[in-house]
Scaffold this motif. Structure first.
Motif, PDB file in Angstrom:
ATOM      1  N   THR A 281       0.829  -1.210   0.000  1.00 54.04           N
ATOM      2  CA  THR A 281       0.000   0.000   0.000  1.00 54.04           C
ATOM      3  C   THR A 281       0.861   1.258   0.000  1.00 54.04           C
ATOM      4  N   LEU A 282       1.896   1.270   0.837  1.00 56.79           N
ATOM      5  CA  LEU A 282       2.774   2.437   0.912  1.00 56.79           C
ATOM      6  C   LEU A 282       3.531   2.656  -0.398  1.00 56.79           C
ATOM      7  N   SER A 283       3.912   1.588  -1.062  1.00 59.31           N
ATOM      8  CA  SER A 283       4.624   1.697  -2.334  1.00 59.31           C
ATOM      9  C   SER A 283       3.701   2.175  -3.453  1.00 59.31           C
ATOM     10  N   MET A 284       2.478   1.626  -3.510  1.00 58.32           N
ATOM     11  CA  MET A 284       1.566   1.920  -4.616  1.00 58.32           C
ATOM     12  C   MET A 284       0.876   3.275  -4.483  1.00 58.32           C
ATOM     13  N   TYR A 285       0.457   3.626  -3.265  1.00 60.58           N
ATOM     14  CA  TYR A 285      -0.402   4.806  -3.096  1.00 60.58           C
ATOM     15  C   TYR A 285       0.274   5.972  -2.388  1.00 60.58           C
ATOM     16  N   TYR A 286       1.385   5.725  -1.710  1.00 57.58           N
ATOM     17  CA  TYR A 286       2.101   6.804  -1.030  1.00 57.58           C
ATOM     18  C   TYR A 286       3.474   7.061  -1.649  1.00 57.58           C
ATOM     19  N   ASN A 287       3.840   6.226  -2.637  1.00 52.03           N
ATOM     20  CA  ASN A 287       5.116   6.352  -3.348  1.00 52.03           C
ATOM     21  C   ASN A 287       6.322   6.331  -2.392  1.00 52.03           C
ATOM     22  N   TYR A 288       6.254   5.475  -1.407  1.00 55.44           N
ATOM     23  CA  TYR A 288       7.351   5.341  -0.447  1.00 55.44           C
ATOM     24  C   TYR A 288       8.382   4.347  -0.968  1.00 55.44           C
ATOM     25  N   ASP A 289       9.656   4.661  -0.735  1.00 60.00           N
ATOM     26  CA  ASP A 289      10.694   3.698  -1.093  1.00 60.00           C
ATOM     27  C   ASP A 289      10.848   2.675   0.034  1.00 60.00           C
ATOM     28  N   ALA A 290      11.792   1.752  -0.156  1.00 60.07           N
ATOM     29  CA  ALA A 290      11.937   0.646   0.797  1.00 60.07           C
ATOM     30  C   ALA A 290      12.273   1.149   2.206  1.00 60.07           C
ATOM     31  N   LEU A 291      13.133   2.158   2.304  1.00 60.03           N
ATOM     32  CA  LEU A 291      13.542   2.640   3.613  1.00 60.03           C
ATOM     33  C   LEU A 291      12.396   3.329   4.348  1.00 60.03           C
ATOM     34  N   LYS A 292      11.643   4.182   3.642  1.00 59.77           N
ATOM     35  CA  LYS A 292      10.507   4.864   4.273  1.00 59.77           C
ATOM     36  C   LYS A 292       9.426   3.859   4.680  1.00 59.77           C
ATOM     37  N   THR A 293       9.229   2.835   3.839  1.00 61.98           N
ATOM     38  CA  THR A 293       8.253   1.797   4.176  1.00 61.98           C
ATOM     39  C   THR A 293       8.653   1.081   5.460  1.00 61.98           C
ATOM     40  N   GLY A 294       9.929   0.782   5.571  1.00 66.59           N
ATOM     41  CA  GLY A 294      10.411   0.126   6.779  1.00 66.59           C
ATOM     42  C   GLY A 294      10.211   0.977   8.013  1.00 66.59           C
ATOM     43  N   LEU A 295      10.377   2.285   7.883  1.00 63.51           N
ATOM     44  CA  LEU A 295      10.199   3.179   9.024  1.00 63.51           C
ATOM     45  C   LEU A 295       8.732   3.228   9.468  1.00 63.51           C
ATOM     46  N   VAL A 296       7.815   3.174   8.520  1.00 62.34           N
ATOM     47  CA  VAL A 296       6.391   3.142   8.883  1.00 62.34           C
ATOM     48  C   VAL A 296       6.056   1.821   9.573  1.00 62.34           C
ATOM     49  N   LEU A 297       6.554   0.726   9.021  1.00 64.55           N
ATOM     50  CA  LEU A 297       6.288  -0.583   9.620  1.00 64.55           C
ATOM     51  C   LEU A 297       6.920  -0.737  11.000  1.00 64.55           C
ATOM     52  N   LEU A 298       7.880   0.133  11.295  1.00 68.08           N
ATOM     53  CA  LEU A 298       8.471   0.098  12.624  1.00 68.08           C
ATOM     54  C   LEU A 298       7.421   0.370  13.705  1.00 68.08           C
ATOM     55  N   ALA A 299       6.377   1.128  13.351  1.00 69.67           N
ATOM     56  CA  ALA A 299       5.288   1.384  14.311  1.00 69.67           C
ATOM     57  C   ALA A 299       4.611   0.083  14.712  1.00 69.67           C
ATOM     58  N   PHE A 300       4.394  -0.800  13.736  1.00 71.59           N
ATOM     59  CA  PHE A 300       3.794  -2.099  14.037  1.00 71.59           C
ATOM     60  C   PHE A 300       4.742  -2.929  14.902  1.00 71.59           C
ATOM     61  N   GLY A 301       6.035  -2.875  14.585  1.00 70.36           N
ATOM     62  CA  GLY A 301       7.014  -3.632  15.360  1.00 70.36           C
ATOM     63  C   GLY A 301       7.124  -3.145  16.793  1.00 70.36           C
ATOM     64  N   ILE A 302       7.147  -1.828  16.979  1.00 73.38           N
ATOM     65  CA  ILE A 302       7.232  -1.274  18.336  1.00 73.38           C
ATOM     66  C   ILE A 302       5.977  -1.646  19.132  1.00 73.38           C
ATOM     67  N   GLY A 303       4.816  -1.557  18.484  1.00 74.10           N
ATOM     68  CA  GLY A 303       3.579  -1.964  19.154  1.00 74.10           C
ATOM     69  C   GLY A 303       3.615  -3.428  19.543  1.00 74.10           C
ATOM     70  N   SER A 304       4.134  -4.278  18.656  1.00 78.18           N
ATOM     71  CA  SER A 304       4.207  -5.714  18.930  1.00 78.18           C
ATOM     72  C   SER A 304       5.146  -6.018  20.093  1.00 78.18           C
ATOM     73  N   VAL A 305       6.315  -5.392  20.097  1.00 77.34           N
ATOM     74  CA  VAL A 305       7.281  -5.620  21.170  1.00 77.34           C
ATOM     75  C   VAL A 305       6.718  -5.150  22.508  1.00 77.34           C
ATOM     76  N   THR A 306       6.109  -3.965  22.497  1.00 77.45           N
ATOM     77  CA  THR A 306       5.517  -3.434  23.730  1.00 77.45           C
ATOM     78  C   THR A 306       4.402  -4.344  24.231  1.00 77.45           C
ATOM     79  N   GLY A 307       3.542  -4.796  23.317  1.00 82.66           N
ATOM     80  CA  GLY A 307       2.454  -5.697  23.693  1.00 82.66           C
ATOM     81  C   GLY A 307       2.961  -7.023  24.207  1.00 82.66           C
ATOM     82  N   SER A 308       4.056  -7.511  23.612  1.00 84.31           N
ATOM     83  CA  SER A 308       4.628  -8.788  24.038  1.00 84.31           C
ATOM     84  C   SER A 308       5.158  -8.705  25.469  1.00 84.31           C
ATOM     85  N   ILE A 309       5.920  -7.654  25.757  1.00 87.37           N
ATOM     86  CA  ILE A 309       6.517  -7.518  27.095  1.00 87.37           C
ATOM     87  C   ILE A 309       5.457  -7.239  28.150  1.00 87.37           C
ATOM     88  N   LEU A 310       4.587  -6.238  27.897  1.00 88.85           N
ATOM     89  CA  LEU A 310       3.567  -5.884  28.883  1.00 88.85           C
ATOM     90  C   LEU A 310       2.506  -6.979  29.003  1.00 88.85           C
TER      91      LEU A 310
END
Length: 539
Positions: free
Chosen positions: A350-379
């Motif tokens: 979605t980020l590549s097709m509709y937001y024209n994000y490159d691989a690095l910017k896409t990874g930075l957005v997905l970091l939000a999901f990763g941070i949420g997952s790590v926080t949810g896992s620990i807590l």
């Protein structure tokens, strides 16, 4: 302590089995004072160099190493994504072949842990870790120098085989060293590492691909594999103790019966040959002998070695999934994992097709999901332990594994709403900040639930935790494979809004399944224990 499996043995059997250290000898000496059989809690069977009583520092080293190894599993599945275009161009292949390399990877990674689990029952945890990481590192090196897509696909499968071991054996290692009331917290810490993979993978892969080319991605994995291999080789001490394994206990009991039967037949033959003329009252029939306890010297017990027939992974696999509580929780766990895999996969598109994000910017957005997952896992893991402790205290100090699932209720009301929110934020192409918020919430709430289900799987399958976690991994891999295959066609046909509204419905079904296990699981589990006990006693 969570309710655990028990084995009833006579004092002579205990004397034969438990001989490893001074504490054991003391225990045996006290048990000989009584002629009554005693119940052995398999969670706390006396063993030499008990991992449960290691120092916190030593346990933390084990936790750190297996968490680092588990990150490999998360990284591998996603780190290739930013490099796919370059691979397709340089190896003159098609997008279908690229998709096949990803799908086969996740399918193999999900199902091979069943084999690793069986091997660990023969050779222990450390040997499996070393061999599997070596395979992963070798596969990564060959991918890095590959000139054809066929070799890439084949070596990606080898990578999956190698990286899959820690998925099953890692959770079993934590069960080896931590008490049940600590496992929720530690499972949360352990599982937070592979959860970073879907987020860090695109960032690392994108940066390496843009700077050094796609082959650098796999050389990075070679270096990481080498570091983890060295850590296991020099810093890791095996935590597996066969006396706490249901498989070993069952083999031991079978060998005891076999030896008793042989001794009875041998004694009967001797009586017949010598034609002893003694008083009938002093005669001992074969039936009498079979009923007497047999003392097997410790040296015989030391020599018991399991073979592949003893740990054939498929009968235990079928036994695990035949339990209603396990089968239900595996489905719930598989759906949650498939959702996590799907959202990371389709969000990048979605980020590549509709937001024209490159691989690095896409990874930075997905970091939000990763941070949420790590926080949810620990807590979520910590909350799971607190909930278990609270319910245990309210129940007069008695606990059972299903109590842990009570902690999932906190997240259940909000997860479907977060998934629907993500669906229509993406569908309406609103500011990417809103997408980051929804990704964080979806990751936080889904993994909060998943951590408790994983700890439950370990607690509810005492003495066979590695097999249970491996079976869970098999379900996860199958569900994620299906999710990967259908995600893009559904995304193209009904959009992100329709796709993740459907996922919200599946999440509600998942939550209902977990609640069913919460309220019915104990009854199902105890019925299964009784059936297995009757079957074993009848052999």
């Amino acid at each position: 302590m969570a309710e655990s499996q028990r084995t009833t043995l006579s004092p002579t059997d205990v004397q034969s089995m438990e001989f490893q250290d001074t504490d054991t000898q003391t225990h045996v000496s006290s048990s000989k004072m009584s002629s009554e059989p005693i119940n052995l809690d398999i969670e706390h069977a006396i063993v030499g160099d008990d991992p449960r009583i290691w120092s916190n520092a030593k346990k933390n080293v084990v936790l750190f190493i297996i968490s680092g190894a588990s990150m490999i599993a998360g990284l591998c599945a996603n780190i290739q994504n930013p490099a796919n275009a370059q691979i397709e161009q340089q190896l003159h292949t098609s997008s279908g072949d690229i998709s096949l390399s990803l799908s086969l990877f996740i399918l193999t990674q999900g199902n091979f842990p069943v084999i690793w689990s069986a091997i660990s029952e023969i050779k222990g945890r450390k040997t499996v870790y070393l061999f599997s990481i070596a395979l992963f590192t070798l596969g990564s090196a060959i991918v890095a120098v590959s000139r054809t897509i066929g070799l890439v696909i084949g070596m990606r499968i080898l990578q999956a085989v190698g990286s899959s071991a820690v998925i099953a054996i890692g959770a079993a290692t934590l069960a080896d060293i931590y008490e049940p009331h600590q496992r929720g917290t530690m499972m949360g810490v352990f599982y937070s590492a592979p959860l970073l993979g879907p987020s860090l993978g695109p960032i690392i892969g994108g940066a390496l691909t843009q700077g050094l080319g796609w082959r650098a991605v796999f050389w990075f994995l070679v270096i990481w594999g080498g570091i983890i291999f060295s850590a296991f080789l020099f810093l890791f001490k095996d935590t597996f103790r066969k006396e706490r394994s249901v498989t070993y206990r069952n083999v031991l009991k079978r060998r005891l019966r076999e030896q008793q039967s042989l001794e009875a037949k041998d004694e009967s033959r001797k009586i017949s040959e010598k034609e002893l003329q003694v008083n009938v009252e002093n005669q001992t029939s074969s039936k009498d002998i079979e009923g007497q306890p047999t003392v097997i010297p410790p040296s015989v017990i030391r020599e018991i070695k399991l073979s592949i027939t003893d740990v054939n992974p498929f009968p235990p696999y079928l036994s695990i999934i035949s339990r209603k509580n396990n089968f239900a929780i595996f489905i719930a766990s598989g759906l949650i994992f498939a959702f996590s895999f799907s959202i990371a996969y389709t969000c990048a598109r979605t980020l590549s097709m509709y937001y024209n994000y490159d691989a690095l910017k896409t990874g930075l957005v997905l970091l939000a999901f990763g941070i949420g997952s790590v926080t949810g896992s620990i807590l979520g893991g910590r909350w799971s332990d607190r909930t278990l402790a609270r319910l245990k205290a309210a129940n007069g100090g008695i606990s059972f594994p299903e109590m842990r699932l009570e902690s999932t209720k906190v997240a259940m009301a909000w997860l479907p709403l977060s998934v629907i929110g993500y669906a229509w934020v993406c569908q309406e192409r609103v500011n990417v900040a809103a997408m980051c918020v929804m990704l964080f919430l979806a990751g936080f709430l889904s993994i909060w639930i998943y951590t408790s289900t994983l700890a439950y799987i370990v607690d509810a399958n005492t003495g066979r935790s590695s097999t249970a976690v491996a079976t869970n991994s098999s379900f996860r891999g199958l569900f994620a494979f299906v999710a990967a295959e259908i995600a893009v066609p559904l995304q193209d046909s009904i959009g992100d809004g329709g796709l993740y509204t459907l996922w919200a419905g599946l999440v509600i079904i998942t939550e209902c399944i977990i609640l069913l296990v919460l309220y019915k699981g104990r009854k199902w589990r105890e019925a299964s224990d009784e059936r297995e006990k009757q079957k074993l006693d009848g052999k």
